[in-house]
Design a protein around this motif. Sequence first.
Motif, PDB file in Angstrom:
ATOM      1  N   UNK A 172      -2.024   4.427  16.569  1.00 13.10           N
ATOM      2  CA  UNK A 172      -1.151   5.261  15.744  1.00 13.10           C
ATOM      3  C   UNK A 172      -1.197   4.789  14.301  1.00 13.10           C
ATOM      4  N   UNK A 173      -0.770   5.642  13.408  1.00 17.41           N
ATOM      5  CA  UNK A 173      -0.662   5.295  11.995  1.00 17.41           C
ATOM      6  C   UNK A 173       0.752   4.789  11.729  1.00 17.41           C
ATOM      7  N   UNK A 174       0.846   3.637  11.098  1.00 13.35           N
ATOM      8  CA  UNK A 174       2.156   3.043  10.814  1.00 13.35           C
ATOM      9  C   UNK A 174       2.653   3.374   9.411  1.00 13.35           C
ATOM     10  N   UNK A 175       1.718   3.611   8.498  1.00 13.26           N
ATOM     11  CA  UNK A 175       2.076   3.905   7.110  1.00 13.26           C
ATOM     12  C   UNK A 175       1.379   5.162   6.624  1.00 13.26           C
ATOM     13  N   UNK A 203       1.072   4.709  -3.295  1.00 10.73           N
ATOM     14  CA  UNK A 203       2.357   4.880  -2.628  1.00 10.73           C
ATOM     15  C   UNK A 203       2.208   4.617  -1.131  1.00 10.73           C
ATOM     16  N   UNK A 204       3.205   3.967  -0.564  1.00 10.65           N
ATOM     17  CA  UNK A 204       3.188   3.577   0.837  1.00 10.65           C
ATOM     18  C   UNK A 204       4.551   3.878   1.448  1.00 10.65           C
ATOM     19  N   UNK A 243       7.627  -3.434   0.896  1.00  5.08           N
ATOM     20  CA  UNK A 243       7.254  -2.051   0.569  1.00  5.08           C
ATOM     21  C   UNK A 243       5.976  -1.988  -0.258  1.00  5.08           C
ATOM     22  N   UNK A 244       5.114  -2.976  -0.049  1.00  3.94           N
ATOM     23  CA  UNK A 244       3.884  -3.070  -0.833  1.00  3.94           C
ATOM     24  C   UNK A 244       2.916  -4.023  -0.136  1.00  3.94           C
ATOM     25  N   UNK A 245       1.676  -3.589  -0.012  1.00  7.14           N
ATOM     26  CA  UNK A 245       0.659  -4.479   0.563  1.00  7.14           C
ATOM     27  C   UNK A 245       0.392  -5.626  -0.399  1.00  7.14           C
TER      28      UNK A 245
END
Length: 86
Positions: free
Chosen positions: A45-48, A54-55, A16-18
């Motif tokens: 497409x956008x995945x996040x 915040x992601x 849940x974090x790059x």
Amino acid sequence: MNIEHIESFLYVVKYKSIHKAANALYLTQPTVSARIKSLEESLGTTLFNREGRSLSLTESGKEFIPFATYIVESFYESKKYLHRND
């Protein structure tokens, strides 16, 4: 799109974090971010959703998880299979 991009996506989902995904992959945060951006461009497409630090997954991101998992697992299984007689 390549296996490293898909694997990076799954790590970002997992952590849940790059930043945390980058640490787990022994990569820099910009490298993981670039991989995700490239994957998104390849998929169209956008995945996040990104809001500041915040992601969160988009609906497309959620739908891509089982496909990404299958691709990565199949890739590593095929490598094991192909190298079993080496």
